[in-house]
Scaffold this motif. Sequence first.
Motif, mmCIF file in Angstrom:
data_model
loop_
_atom_site.group_PDB
_atom_site.id
_atom_site.type_symbol
_atom_site.label_atom_id
_atom_site.label_comp_id
_atom_site.label_asym_id
_atom_site.label_seq_id
_atom_site.Cartn_x
_atom_site.Cartn_y
_atom_site.Cartn_z
ATOM 1 N N ARG A 1 0.855 -1.192 0.000
ATOM 2 C CA ARG A 1 0.000 0.000 0.000
ATOM 3 C C ARG A 1 0.887 1.236 0.000
ATOM 4 O O ARG A 1 1.416 1.621 1.039
ATOM 5 C CB ARG A 1 -0.878 0.014 1.235
ATOM 6 C CG ARG A 1 -1.964 -1.026 1.185
ATOM 7 C CD ARG A 1 -2.778 -0.883 2.427
ATOM 8 N NE ARG A 1 -3.863 -1.848 2.438
ATOM 9 C CZ ARG A 1 -4.741 -1.902 3.412
ATOM 10 N NH1 ARG A 1 -4.670 -1.071 4.423
ATOM 11 N NH2 ARG A 1 -5.703 -2.795 3.358
ATOM 12 N N ILE B 1 -5.699 1.650 -0.618
ATOM 13 C CA ILE B 1 -5.525 1.372 -2.048
ATOM 14 C C ILE B 1 -4.200 0.658 -2.253
ATOM 15 O O ILE B 1 -3.141 1.169 -1.891
ATOM 16 C CB ILE B 1 -5.550 2.680 -2.857
ATOM 17 C CG1 ILE B 1 -6.925 3.332 -2.748
ATOM 18 C CG2 ILE B 1 -5.220 2.416 -4.313
ATOM 19 C CD1 ILE B 1 -6.984 4.706 -3.330
ATOM 20 N N THR B 2 -4.264 -0.532 -2.844
ATOM 21 C CA THR B 2 -3.032 -1.291 -3.077
ATOM 22 C C THR B 2 -2.434 -0.893 -4.427
ATOM 23 O O THR B 2 -3.118 -0.346 -5.293
ATOM 24 C CB THR B 2 -3.322 -2.798 -3.095
ATOM 25 O OG1 THR B 2 -4.259 -3.040 -4.132
ATOM 26 C CG2 THR B 2 -3.911 -3.251 -1.774
ATOM 27 N N THR C 1 -1.541 -2.901 -6.762
ATOM 28 C CA THR C 1 -2.138 -3.685 -7.853
ATOM 29 C C THR C 1 -3.478 -3.088 -8.288
ATOM 30 O O THR C 1 -3.860 -3.194 -9.445
ATOM 31 C CB THR C 1 -2.351 -5.139 -7.420
ATOM 32 O OG1 THR C 1 -3.044 -5.141 -6.180
ATOM 33 C CG2 THR C 1 -1.032 -5.851 -7.272
ATOM 34 N N MET C 2 -4.144 -2.455 -7.328
ATOM 35 C CA MET C 2 -5.407 -1.785 -7.670
ATOM 36 C C MET C 2 -5.122 -0.657 -8.652
ATOM 37 O O MET C 2 -5.827 -0.499 -9.674
ATOM 38 C CB MET C 2 -6.035 -1.237 -6.389
ATOM 39 C CG MET C 2 -7.410 -0.626 -6.558
ATOM 40 S SD MET C 2 -8.632 -1.842 -7.008
ATOM 41 C CE MET C 2 -9.171 -2.395 -5.394
ATOM 42 N N ASP D 1 -1.402 -10.215 -7.726
ATOM 43 C CA ASP D 1 -2.245 -10.029 -6.551
ATOM 44 C C ASP D 1 -3.324 -11.101 -6.581
ATOM 45 O O ASP D 1 -4.122 -11.160 -7.517
ATOM 46 C CB ASP D 1 -2.863 -8.619 -6.596
ATOM 47 C CG ASP D 1 -3.835 -8.392 -5.459
ATOM 48 O OD1 ASP D 1 -4.012 -9.314 -4.636
ATOM 49 O OD2 ASP D 1 -4.415 -7.293 -5.404
ATOM 50 N N ASN E 1 -6.009 -11.442 -5.369
ATOM 51 C CA ASN E 1 -7.398 -10.983 -5.465
ATOM 52 C C ASN E 1 -7.871 -10.925 -6.916
ATOM 53 O O ASN E 1 -9.035 -11.178 -7.213
ATOM 54 C CB ASN E 1 -7.522 -9.595 -4.853
ATOM 55 C CG ASN E 1 -7.307 -9.657 -3.362
ATOM 56 O OD1 ASN E 1 -8.048 -10.330 -2.657
ATOM 57 N ND2 ASN E 1 -6.264 -9.003 -2.891
ATOM 58 N N GLU F 1 -4.164 -8.799 6.881
ATOM 59 C CA GLU F 1 -3.850 -9.465 5.619
ATOM 60 C C GLU F 1 -4.271 -10.922 5.677
ATOM 61 O O GLU F 1 -3.877 -11.658 6.586
ATOM 62 C CB GLU F 1 -2.343 -9.371 5.348
ATOM 63 C CG GLU F 1 -1.972 -8.011 4.805
ATOM 64 C CD GLU F 1 -0.521 -7.952 4.406
ATOM 65 O OE1 GLU F 1 0.171 -8.984 4.456
ATOM 66 O OE2 GLU F 1 -0.084 -6.855 4.018
ATOM 67 N N THR G 1 -7.839 -10.457 0.492
ATOM 68 C CA THR G 1 -8.714 -9.750 1.444
ATOM 69 C C THR G 1 -10.028 -9.440 0.765
ATOM 70 O O THR G 1 -10.077 -9.255 -0.455
ATOM 71 C CB THR G 1 -8.085 -8.428 1.908
ATOM 72 O OG1 THR G 1 -7.832 -7.637 0.761
ATOM 73 C CG2 THR G 1 -6.797 -8.658 2.664
ATOM 74 N N SER H 1 -10.260 -5.904 -1.106
ATOM 75 C CA SER H 1 -9.476 -5.942 -2.333
ATOM 76 C C SER H 1 -10.174 -6.800 -3.382
ATOM 77 O O SER H 1 -10.276 -6.422 -4.551
ATOM 78 C CB SER H 1 -8.097 -6.528 -2.027
ATOM 79 O OG SER H 1 -7.098 -5.727 -2.576
ATOM 80 N N GLN I 1 -11.486 -5.524 -6.948
ATOM 81 C CA GLN I 1 -11.024 -6.045 -8.253
ATOM 82 C C GLN I 1 -12.180 -6.603 -9.066
ATOM 83 O O GLN I 1 -12.200 -6.496 -10.294
ATOM 84 C CB GLN I 1 -9.953 -7.127 -8.043
ATOM 85 C CG GLN I 1 -8.715 -6.643 -7.317
ATOM 86 C CD GLN I 1 -7.877 -5.671 -8.132
ATOM 87 O OE1 GLN I 1 -8.310 -5.182 -9.167
ATOM 88 N NE2 GLN I 1 -6.681 -5.380 -7.653
#
Lengths: 306, 169
Positions: free
Chosen positions: A59, A66-67, A69-70, A165, A167, B2, B8, B11, B15
């Motif tokens: 982050r 907000i990461t 990868t986002m 990531d 996600n 995490e 998570t 996240s 996405q």
Amino acid sequence: MTGKRHRGSLLKIVVLAIAIFAMIIISFIGSEIGSGIIGSKPISFLNVEAPKYHPAPERPFHHLPITNTMITAWISIVVLGGLFFIGTRNMKLVPTGLQNFLELIVEAAANFIEDPAGERHGRWFFSVCTTIFLFIVANAWLSLIPGFETIHINGEPFLRNANTDLNIPAALAVVSFCYVEYWGFKAKGVSYLKTFFHFGPLWQALKLMFTGNIKAGAGGLLNGLVAVFAGLLEILSHLIRMVSFTFRLFGNMTAGMILVMIMLFLVPWVLPIVFYGMEAFFGFVQAMIFGGLTLGFACAAVMEEE
Amino acid sequence: MEGFLGLTLPSFIGQLINFLILLGLLTFFGYKPIRRMLDERANRIKKSMEQAEATKQEYDRARVEVEKRISKARDEGQSIVGQSEQAGERIKEEARQGARKEAQAIVDRTREELERDRDKIVDELRKEFVDMAILAAEKVISETLDKEKHRQIIEKTLEESAALRRNES
């Protein structure tokens, strides 16, 4: 005369090869590991930071959830959306430039999809399969742009290959799963449930047994039980698909990222180019696999059983 | 905070939304217009191929028609030429006949006129001749002959001459 020219170009190639080899050796010796082996001091501008890997995306803004990868995913969206938005402004019947390129992609995807799925179902699957492919490719290829991972904010990398990531592969896998089941119901209605709960043959066998025909009923009983078991296996397989989708993409992309980082650390010059090329190829292949498997499962879901 | 390998829920949902936004964007700004364009182009090409085919057939049909008409016109022309040749021949013949008749008539009329003129001239000449003969005779002979005998001689001569002329015609 041609022999002389030939010899001249040969000489150039030899000189170039020696130069490349020398650069690889020098950069290896100058790096932290190489200098350690030889016992000299590492050369400062060849001393690449040792790779650190955290599976979780960083982050860069500590107070914002907000990461990195986002952010990369947004960039991919902006790039893809922008390309298609600009390319489809005042379209012409005789295509030129960007429109031509986009049409090439769309037509290739349409042919790829409609070949196994047929015209009608192909139109259903087209958007989702193509978008999955383009998104993964965009994420993978954007991360290969030189300087991509060198930007740091607050000590954290600002950008990171979005496919690394967990996600994102997970989200794509869930989307793929949901659409496959939706298309299955759309094509077959409620009878799509028979794929998972196939009790018909078992009821038939039991009915035969109770109406007196014990011999035939007992024979059918086994078939009925097998059908029920196959249906349960089908449920399991549909759920496990999501997991395999997720970790195939995540694993491949993460491994690629780590490989490039390690190569940059060991031999900072020239050699990593090879791995960059490989990563470009693997990104395409992984995108193809994700989109292609979604297409395959979708075709299986809508296929009529005889 | 995490989860497992960075998985998570916020996240993940973020996405998921990202992907759905991209799906919507590409579908409405990319795939739909492009596929419409591709379909339109395919239709256009199909239509123009069909048109070309139709035009070719039309052309073939027209060519056959034209050839038929040309050969028909040639036949007609030939028959017209034959007819007019015959008509011309006939007219020529008629003209020739007419001219011959007319020429004959002119010749006949001229001959009659000539004969009439000749008779008149002959009569006048005779009268004059008689008078001159009498005058001459009077002068030559003067009074040697009496008038009665004189007249008799002349009459006789005239008589002979008349007979001669009658024989002639």
